[in-house]
Enzyme design. Structure first.
Site, PDB file in Angstrom:
ATOM      1  N   HIS A  87       0.824  -1.209   0.000  1.00  0.00           N
ATOM      2  CA  HIS A  87       0.000   0.000   0.000  1.00  0.00           C
ATOM      3  C   HIS A  87       0.856   1.256   0.000  1.00  0.00           C
ATOM      4  O   HIS A  87       0.552   2.238  -0.697  1.00  0.00           O
ATOM      5  CB  HIS A  87      -0.930  -0.011   1.210  1.00  0.00           C
ATOM      6  CG  HIS A  87      -2.047  -0.994   1.100  1.00  0.00           C
ATOM      7  ND1 HIS A  87      -1.837  -2.352   1.074  1.00  0.00           N
ATOM      8  CD2 HIS A  87      -3.397  -0.818   1.026  1.00  0.00           C
ATOM      9  CE1 HIS A  87      -3.002  -2.987   0.974  1.00  0.00           C
ATOM     10  NE2 HIS A  87      -3.964  -2.076   0.947  1.00  0.00           N
ATOM     11  N   HIS A 114       2.030  -4.278   8.830  1.00  0.00           N
ATOM     12  CA  HIS A 114       3.399  -4.007   8.399  1.00  0.00           C
ATOM     13  C   HIS A 114       4.200  -3.387   9.529  1.00  0.00           C
ATOM     14  O   HIS A 114       3.648  -2.815  10.472  1.00  0.00           O
ATOM     15  CB  HIS A 114       3.414  -3.068   7.184  1.00  0.00           C
ATOM     16  CG  HIS A 114       2.742  -3.622   5.971  1.00  0.00           C
ATOM     17  ND1 HIS A 114       3.302  -4.616   5.194  1.00  0.00           N
ATOM     18  CD2 HIS A 114       1.559  -3.308   5.402  1.00  0.00           C
ATOM     19  CE1 HIS A 114       2.478  -4.904   4.189  1.00  0.00           C
ATOM     20  NE2 HIS A 114       1.410  -4.126   4.295  1.00  0.00           N
TER      21      HIS A 114
END
Length: 292
Positions: free
Chosen positions: A206, A248
């Protein structure tokens, strides 16, 4: 004559007495003499038998000694994960320290990882923000805009943007499959993540996509200053949202931003012209003819 007969009778009596079972040991030779003398007759056979019986007893002792030494050598060879480096290098210490700090901070920032987290109530909003940077979302949106575009310049920008998105998805998926780093929180990837091949943590897909798209739009669209600021802020928040969701690490996000800028530079280098874009559009719509 009587004396000789008396001597013979005494000898017969003596032999008969020595042949009795209780006096049989007197007829056997001494063991020491049999062991030290030459291997003749019974004594030699006894010596050979004693030597043969001693040899098997010495062989197991040697095997036991070999086994013990082998075990000591194997115990001295410990696996690498159990060994401790007594003199690690400065680079190794720095890398391990940075990774430990990265994991600790990423776990603390995962405040929306679960509904029971400290910011669990904001999880749906943060998930919606992360969805705006998803690869499937941008690919579908770019195709829709491309079908509605009527200008050659607009179609040129959209075709190159579509190719940049495909490049970003494939590159990030390949690096993730190569590194296979797990996120700070153990989570099962969603359906859209599996479709976009965004399964592992490093690098953040992303963040890479948001950085590439924001830089692409800032370079090829004429936008006002407030919109430019909002576009940069959106890219940053998309990367942070994945850290808040526990997907993440912070280093994954930073490397994702760097990889997105690299993808933008690569697309600027291999930028497709308007005629090439029109050819690709014609091939995709099955209306291309090589003779006209």
């Amino acid at each position: 004559m009587p004396s000789s007969q008396n001597a013979r009778s005494r000898a017969r009596e003596r032999s008969s007495v020595l042949s009795r079972p209780e006096f049989m040991s007197l007829n056997q030779p001494l063991r020491s003499a049999a062991g030290s003398g030459p291997p003749e007759g019974r004594g030699g056979g006894g010596a050979r038998r004693s030597g043969q019986t001693k040899h098997p007893t010495s062989q197991p002792s040697e095997e036991a000694a070999d086994t013990g030494s082998r075990d000591r050598r194997e115990s001295g060879k410990m696996p690498e994960e159990d060994c401790m480096q007594l003199n690690p290098s400065f680079k190794g210490i720095a890398m391990n320290s940075l990774l430990a700090i990265d994991i600790c901070l990423s776990k603390r920032m995962g405040v929306c990882a679960n509904t029971s987290s400290s910011w669990g109530g904001c999880r749906s909003i943060v998930s919606l923000l992360a969805l705006t940077g998803h690869g499937i979302t941008w690919i579908i949106g770019t195709i829709v805009c491309l079908t509605r575009s009527n200008t050659l310049a607009g179609q040129e920008v959209l075709v190159n943007l579509l190719l940049a998105l495909i490049l970003d998805i494939m590159t990030v998926a390949g690096v993730q499959r190569l590194v296979k780093r797990r996120g700070p929180w153990e989570m099962t990837p969603g359906l859209l993540d599996c479709i976009a091949m965004d399964v592992y943590s490093f690098p953040a897909a992303h963040a890479s996509r948001a950085a590439m798209v924001s830089k692409f739009l800032l370079s090829h669209l004429v936008l006002a200053v407030p919109l430019r600021i909002l576009l940069v802020l959106w890219a940053f928040l998309v990367g942070v949202s994945r850290v808040l969701l526990g997907r993440h690490h912070l280093t994954d996000m930073a490397c994702g931003f760097a990889l997105g800028m690299l993808h933008f530079s690569l697309m600027e280098t291999v930028w497709l012209s308007s005629s090439t874009c029109q050819t690709l559009i014609s091939i995709s719509t099955l209306s291309w003819s090589p003779f006209f």
